[in-house]
Design a protein around this motif. Structure first.
Motif, PDB file in Angstrom:
ATOM      1  N   GLU A  81       0.827  -1.205   0.000  1.00 49.39           N
ATOM      2  CA  GLU A  81       0.000   0.000   0.000  1.00 49.39           C
ATOM      3  C   GLU A  81       0.866   1.263   0.000  1.00 49.39           C
ATOM      4  O   GLU A  81       1.974   1.266   0.515  1.00 49.39           O
ATOM      5  CB  GLU A  81      -0.905   0.061   1.235  1.00 49.39           C
ATOM      6  N   GLY A 121       2.636   4.373   1.079  1.00 46.48           N
ATOM      7  CA  GLY A 121       3.100   4.725   2.419  1.00 46.48           C
ATOM      8  C   GLY A 121       3.693   3.557   3.188  1.00 46.48           C
ATOM      9  O   GLY A 121       4.186   3.731   4.294  1.00 46.48           O
ATOM     10  N   LYS A 122       3.642   2.354   2.603  1.00 45.26           N
ATOM     11  CA  LYS A 122       4.204   1.175   3.270  1.00 45.26           C
ATOM     12  C   LYS A 122       5.467   0.685   2.583  1.00 45.26           C
ATOM     13  O   LYS A 122       5.990  -0.390   2.909  1.00 45.26           O
ATOM     14  CB  LYS A 122       3.169   0.037   3.316  1.00 45.26           C
ATOM     15  N   GLY A 123       5.906   1.429   1.578  1.00 46.21           N
ATOM     16  CA  GLY A 123       7.155   1.127   0.902  1.00 46.21           C
ATOM     17  C   GLY A 123       7.744   2.454   0.454  1.00 46.21           C
ATOM     18  O   GLY A 123       7.346   3.505   0.951  1.00 46.21           O
TER      19      GLY A 123
END
Lengths: 351, 351
Positions: free
Chosen positions: A148, A150-152
């Motif tokens: 998602e 903001g998660k990488g």
């Protein structure tokens, strides 16, 4: 101060919480070393890993194969001289070469952040292909995951590789011996400075380009001529000083290097001075260190210099028995200085 | 509606921007397929990759080796029945087994988010070690990167693996032929539901546990008894329906399966009903699909059922020539229904 007196830079381990991972744990310095020793090697204890190599070498039938893995999280993805794609291919090709292997096959694992540009992905994949063709390797298996937003951070790439170790080659830090000479294949710190400049939008008078390149062909030729090479290592994270520290520890020897023989391009040196970095600790992505018996050093140098990516090679120092584990720099000023392993992080996410 | 009439679920490709990567591109469904075909296979075109396997098989001297890679981004890291560590080992061991190989060596590449708990990292690494010992593989090379807080999600792990392909084995989707039978090694959808329940803090009356397990020993024995296995595949992302769709396309055949023969545990089925998921599309991490000539199916079933992780195996369907590329379900109600490949994402980040 007498010229034979050794002074050390004071490098205390920073007071970080023991319980949380810090950026310093990814630096290639002391904290990385501790993390690997205390968490990974503690569990995954085996003869292959314990060799402290850039990869593992194992027997397959009648052949010796090398196996290596590297994950690339460089930020930004594109920088002068390359991008994460060719970096990921060249990096793993070089790791195989450092095991004395002819690189054959790579895998590619992608972690893509939701929202990442398909156009950029195409460019990067195209660069990977071009680098693979240039190195004579095939990317034969892969995997793609999407996380998602903001998660990488746009894109991370893992490349693992398999290569064929040439007959009669035995590369291992354990083989380093007093009397060995140390060859460095070219000028240093280009990659780290190029990435940092791109990340921070720094404009130097002369743009610094990453040195990302595959050096497997130099190694291939070198090992045909000088079979008794003891160690090959690419000085990436932690730079030349970090790499030599690891080797001095593994080999239980001291390493002396001459500052005047270590080449740094003028524009890179200026950038380092402005930014307060010691180029000896800045990452390279197309250079290697070769440690071999003194008697073979001149011949090896000739071979390395005959290649484009080795024509600035120099014998930068030698291996001694005294003060095992130490790396000592003969400075331009005629003094001696201990080059410590960095404890924290100088430049995060340069590879 | 007559029972032999085939109805399809309407599964239009969602209107997503062509230019950005979406979560659906990581689903294992239609968008993943498109991404792989249009970006990765377009550049990395080679015979190994084009085999559309769980890994690549290559010749090394006198031996056939399998090479595979998988990146794990499961969220949460810990879930009933396992964690990202054993998942990463079992997953790659299974991918090697699906190539007909005895797993030998793994690499491990870690991307750690700044601030991640060292205690949790230790637990996960310990699970990896335990899973590796259980599978008889060694983790022989590794890499660690740290990214800034907010640029990752606690921990991502890549495992790549090398295995030795047994003599006389030729596993390939191209070998699927009309008349083949399809064996499924056990009940489905446990993993996806277990991870989702843990992520969303759902409390079902009976806790659903992930089925994460290595099945290499079953495969090893199976291939000794039934050398003519055409395809092995673990139905992870996209579930059984997604996997069968890929195989029907690669093999240019149709696949018929009987709903009544596909086992779903009661608690998993209830959870799927509540959540609105079709268990046929939910991920598994300790199951496999075996496609082989009909004449060998009963013998194979006997072998598979003799193992703990195969004792619920069933012959769930067969391969036909008509309607190539289609997967068709004979429903409990006596009707037929096309099982489409999902276009978007049903459950992101379950592996």
């Amino acid at each position: 101060m007498a010229s034979d007196e050794i002074t050390g830079i004071s490098c205390p381990v920073p007071q970080v919480s023991n319980e949380k991972i810090t950026l310093g744990h990814g630096s290639g310095g002391l904290l990385t070393h501790e993390l690997i020793t205390k968490i990974f090697l503690k569990e995954f204890d085996n003869d292959y890993l314990n060799m402290s190599h850039d990869g593992a070498v194992f027997i397959s039938g009648t052949q010796k194969l090398a196996f290596t893995t590297d994950t690339f999280v460089v930020n930004p993805l594109f920088f002068p001289g390359g991008n994460i794609g060719d970096l990921a291919v060249n990096g793993t090709v070089n790791d195989l070469a450092m095991c004395g292997a002819v690189p054959m096959f790579l895998s590619a694992g992608f972690i893509i952040e939701e929202g990442f540009s398909q156009e950029d992905l195409k460019k990067i994949v195209h660069s990977m292909k071009a680098a693979a063709v240039n190195c004579g390797v095939s990317i034969i298996t892969g995997d793609t995951k999407v996380v998602e937003k903001g998660k990488g951070d746009k894109l991370f790439i893992n490349t693992s590789g398999i290569g064929l170790v040439q007959d009669g080659i035995d590369i291992s830090p354990k083989r380093i011996a007093p009397g060995d000479k140390i060859i460095l294949s070219g000028s240093i710190a280009d990659h780290g400075i190029a990435v940092l400049a791109a990340r921070e939008n720094l404009n130097f008078r002369t743009e610094v380009h990453s040195d990302t390149a595959a050096v497997h062909d130099i190694i291939n030729k070198l090992l045909q001529v000088c079979k008794d090479v003891h160690v090959l290592r690419d000085p990436t994270r932690g730079g030349v000083a970090g790499t030599l520290n690891e080797l001095a520890r593994s080999g239980q020897v001291s390493i002396f290097i001459d500052e005047v023989r270590v080449k740094v391009k003028e524009e890179v040196n200026s950038a380092c001075e402005i930014l307060g970095f010691d180029p000896l600790y800045v990452a390279n992505e197309g250079k290697f260190i070769c440690i071999l018996p003194g008697s073979e050093a001149e011949e090896a140098l000739k071979v390395i210099r005959s290649f484009k990516y080795g024509n600035d090679a120099e014998i930068i120092g030698d291996v001694r028995a005294e003060n095992p584990g130490r790396v000592i720099l003969h400075t331009r000023l005629g003094t001696k200085r201990v080059l410590e392993m960095l404890s924290g992080d100088q430049l995060p996410r340069i590879c």
